[in-house]
Scaffold this motif. Structure first.
Motif, mmCIF file in Angstrom:
data_model
loop_
_atom_site.group_PDB
_atom_site.id
_atom_site.type_symbol
_atom_site.label_atom_id
_atom_site.label_comp_id
_atom_site.label_asym_id
_atom_site.label_seq_id
_atom_site.Cartn_x
_atom_site.Cartn_y
_atom_site.Cartn_z
ATOM 1 N N LYS A 47 0.828 -1.197 0.000
ATOM 2 C CA LYS A 47 0.000 0.000 0.000
ATOM 3 C C LYS A 47 0.877 1.268 0.000
ATOM 4 O O LYS A 47 2.002 1.207 0.487
ATOM 5 C CB LYS A 47 -0.965 -0.025 1.185
ATOM 6 N N PRO A 48 0.421 2.405 -0.498
ATOM 7 C CA PRO A 48 -0.957 2.666 -0.916
ATOM 8 C C PRO A 48 -1.284 2.098 -2.307
ATOM 9 O O PRO A 48 -0.442 2.135 -3.200
ATOM 10 C CB PRO A 48 -1.004 4.198 -0.959
ATOM 11 N N TRP A 74 -4.932 6.478 -4.721
ATOM 12 C CA TRP A 74 -5.180 7.594 -3.793
ATOM 13 C C TRP A 74 -6.656 7.774 -3.518
ATOM 14 O O TRP A 74 -7.066 8.559 -2.676
ATOM 15 C CB TRP A 74 -4.586 8.891 -4.342
ATOM 16 N N VAL A 132 5.846 12.845 11.629
ATOM 17 C CA VAL A 132 5.988 12.276 10.281
ATOM 18 C C VAL A 132 7.453 12.004 9.944
ATOM 19 O O VAL A 132 7.760 11.495 8.870
ATOM 20 C CB VAL A 132 5.356 13.164 9.186
ATOM 21 N N ARG A 137 9.306 11.768 6.428
ATOM 22 C CA ARG A 137 8.400 11.408 5.333
ATOM 23 C C ARG A 137 7.377 12.507 5.035
ATOM 24 O O ARG A 137 6.287 12.239 4.542
ATOM 25 C CB ARG A 137 7.667 10.108 5.670
ATOM 26 N N TYR A 148 3.793 12.288 3.196
ATOM 27 C CA TYR A 148 2.619 12.460 4.053
ATOM 28 C C TYR A 148 1.721 13.595 3.551
ATOM 29 O O TYR A 148 0.496 13.529 3.683
ATOM 30 C CB TYR A 148 3.065 12.724 5.499
ATOM 31 N N ALA A 178 -0.719 12.206 1.420
ATOM 32 C CA ALA A 178 -1.516 11.099 1.955
ATOM 33 C C ALA A 178 -2.433 11.576 3.079
ATOM 34 O O ALA A 178 -3.644 11.715 2.910
ATOM 35 C CB ALA A 178 -0.589 9.995 2.443
ATOM 36 N N ARG A 205 -5.598 8.247 4.409
ATOM 37 C CA ARG A 205 -5.069 7.355 3.359
ATOM 38 C C ARG A 205 -3.957 6.465 3.909
ATOM 39 O O ARG A 205 -3.783 5.339 3.467
ATOM 40 C CB ARG A 205 -4.503 8.180 2.205
ATOM 41 N N ASP A 206 -3.183 6.997 4.844
ATOM 42 C CA ASP A 206 -2.001 6.282 5.316
ATOM 43 C C ASP A 206 -2.364 5.120 6.243
ATOM 44 O O ASP A 206 -1.741 4.061 6.189
ATOM 45 C CB ASP A 206 -1.078 7.277 6.054
ATOM 46 N N ILE A 207 -3.370 5.313 7.076
ATOM 47 C CA ILE A 207 -3.656 4.300 8.106
ATOM 48 C C ILE A 207 -5.099 3.780 8.064
ATOM 49 O O ILE A 207 -5.336 2.581 8.160
ATOM 50 C CB ILE A 207 -3.395 4.894 9.524
ATOM 51 N N THR A 234 -3.253 14.792 10.420
ATOM 52 C CA THR A 234 -2.354 13.816 11.050
ATOM 53 C C THR A 234 -3.121 13.017 12.097
ATOM 54 O O THR A 234 -2.554 12.209 12.823
ATOM 55 C CB THR A 234 -1.174 14.528 11.740
ATOM 56 N N LYS A 245 -0.696 10.772 14.630
ATOM 57 C CA LYS A 245 0.735 10.895 14.913
ATOM 58 C C LYS A 245 0.885 11.904 16.045
ATOM 59 O O LYS A 245 0.028 12.763 16.234
ATOM 60 C CB LYS A 245 1.473 11.408 13.683
#
Ligand code: BG6
Length: 502
Positions: A160-161, A164, A232, A235, A239, A242, A246-248, A329, A353
């Protein structure tokens, strides 16, 4: 009609077959930090055969020996099996859009088949940025590398991802499926490979005691927390494109949620499990309109925080981040599952985060007893079953018990099972597990294309609403449990987050 293949049991093979393992993005960060150490571990555990050859592909100009030297640096082990793997490693330098790279790879793989007995089996692991997944798959197809010259297996592993949004995920699927059949594609969500996430299947389906209470009659609410104390880090650039949703949420949270709440599968056949996960994802009530999003979804972004001795930067001050960024975040959602088992049971999910602690936990809170007439203290937390994924790995049952002494006060009590206690020392880390499973061809812990699409459909309306919204993103101080709005999301239902520093 006869069964196509007998349903496998949960126990699989303990050694991988002969194969060329081709890593695209071999000079990159993911390869160095995760893949090579995991391969070293697998080699040291003697689960890779002599006929397993590692091939790196990347744009960086390296010789075979340069690549081996890099491998040696990260695969720190003196085990002869690791040294053998490194000594046999090969490297192809070239651009991913240049047909010559793929012709060179084809020639090399044929040579390797002859020299090492890899039997025409190939696993391509794309450790590249995701926008290259489609183009690389198409180039592999154009070079005829999607098929084995000798009838062996050919698999594509991506992480992943996957797109989008639903639309881009569909395009990616279009590119990949124009070359590879779905059975050849292994989509990684490293959360599924975590031991304690798999333990969830064992707890639910290897015991009879949980099933009778695993429903709306006994369960009051479910809470899933994926909290990270880190920011982050380096990254920021990624990020910014994302965000936490989208990230988690789109992947890790929805995957864990669907495993935890799905109906019992009829077997441990990978498709039976994935069918049940998909059914659960389909039962998640969609976000209807802007009002619904505003009621059931909260976003936040960390602002400067910490202490005088240990100040923490705000997200907008992180390297690679736009100083006026409105990327989230933190996300909290109230989800509803419209099926027979879970009707009326809210599922609260939360990730972020720069929260106070690193905790990944799935919790079931049970209904309160109908009356608490005997007890002076009725302000008890609800009974709960907790599955802890990080930092501790285990299972806890929380309940009320009498305080010793003359009074009849009730105190919180806990029965805890530490996952690693009494376990054999060969527990696999997530990447070892996914590489091993991809090599042996067990897709259970990988995500099927229809699950990806369905997960985007759940989160897309929320992301779109936030992108359109003129409201400033709520901020929270780094090192706290998210914005005030997250507390309100749950307190309007007369409930509390399990971890909120109270
Ligand atoms: C990754 C995310 O998928 O998962 C990261 O991109 C996140 O942002 C990481 O930090 C968390 O994984 P784990 O295994 O450390 O909980």
């Amino acid at each position: 009609m006869p069964e196509v293949q007998p349903p496998p049991t949960a126990a699989g093979p303990d050694r991988t077959p002969p194969c060329a393992l081709v890593i695209f993005g071999a000079s990159g960060d993911l390869t160095e930090r995760k893949l090579l150490p995991a391969l070293a571990q697998l080699a040291a555990e003697e689960v890779l055969p002599r006929e397993l050859v590692l091939v790196g592909v990347a744009r960086t100009q390296l010789s075979d020996d340069d690549f081996r030297a890099r491998c040696r640096k990260t695969m720190s082990s003196s085990a002869p099996s690791v040294e053998r793997l490194i000594a046999g490693a090969r490297y192809v330098a070239g651009a991913y859009d240049d047909p010559a790279t793929f012709t060179a790879l084809d020639e090399l793989l044929r040579q390797i088949d002859e020299t090492y007995g890899t039997a025409g089996n190939r696993v391509y692991y794309l450790a590249t940025p995701q926008h290259l997944f489609g183009p690389i798959a198409v180039r592999l197809g154009a070079a005829g590398l999607d098929k084995s010259p000798t009838g062996g297996f050919v698999r594509l592993v991506i992480e992943k991802p996957f797109g989008w949004d639903e639309e881009s995920a569909r395009r990616l699927y279009g590119d990949i499926s124009s070359v590879f059949a779905e059975e050849q594609v292994f989509r990684i969500d490293h959360y599924l490979a975590k031991e304690t996430v798999q333990n969830l299947l064992a707890v639910r389906f290897a015991n009879a005691i949980f099933e009778p209470i695993w429903n709306r009659t006994w369960v009051d609410n479910v809470q899933i927390t994926v909290a990270e104390s880190i920011g982050v880090e380096n990254r920021g650039g990624f990020y910014e494109t994302a965000g936490a949703m989208r990230d988690i949420v789109q992947n890790h949270v929805l995957q864990v949620l669907s495993l935890f709440l799905m109906e019992p599968p009829t077997s441990f056949h990978p498709e039976a499990i994935r069918d049940e996960k998909l059914k659960l994802l389909r039962a998640i009530r969609p976000f209807k309109d802007e009002e619904d999003v505003a009621r059931r979804a909260v976003r936040g972004q960390y602002a400067r925080g910490g202490t005088r001795e240990q100040p923490l930067p705000g997200y907008r001050e992180e390297p690679g981040v736009d100083p006026v960024s409105s990327v989230e975040t933190f996300v909290a959602l109230r989800l509803h599952i419209d099926n027979w088992r879970w009707a009326g049971v809210p599922v609260y999910v939360r990730t972020g985060k720069r929260l106070p602690q690193r905790i990944t936990e799935v919790a079931i809170e049970f209904q309160r007893p109908p009356q608490l007439p005997l007890f002076p203290s009725t302000d008890l937390e609800p009974d709960a079953l907790l599955l802890q994924v990080a930092p501790s790995e285990g299972l806890s049952i929380r309940f009320g018990a009498k305080t010793p002494g003359r009074s009849f006060a009730i105190r919180k009590a806990s029965m805890d099972f530490a996952y690693r206690e009494g376990a054999a020392p060969d527990h696999a880390e997530a990447y070892e597990r996914v590489i091993f499973d991809a090599l042996v061809g067990d897709p259970t812990l990988f995500i099927r294309a229809d699950e990806v699409g369905r997960s985007w459909r759940i989160v897309d309306p929320v992301i779109a609403h936030w992108a359109r919204s003129a409201e400033p993103i709520p901020l929270y101080q780094a090192g706290t449990w998210g914005p005030r709005e997250a507390k309100e999301l749950i307190s309007v239902d007369w409930r509390r987050w399990r971890h909120s520093g109270r």
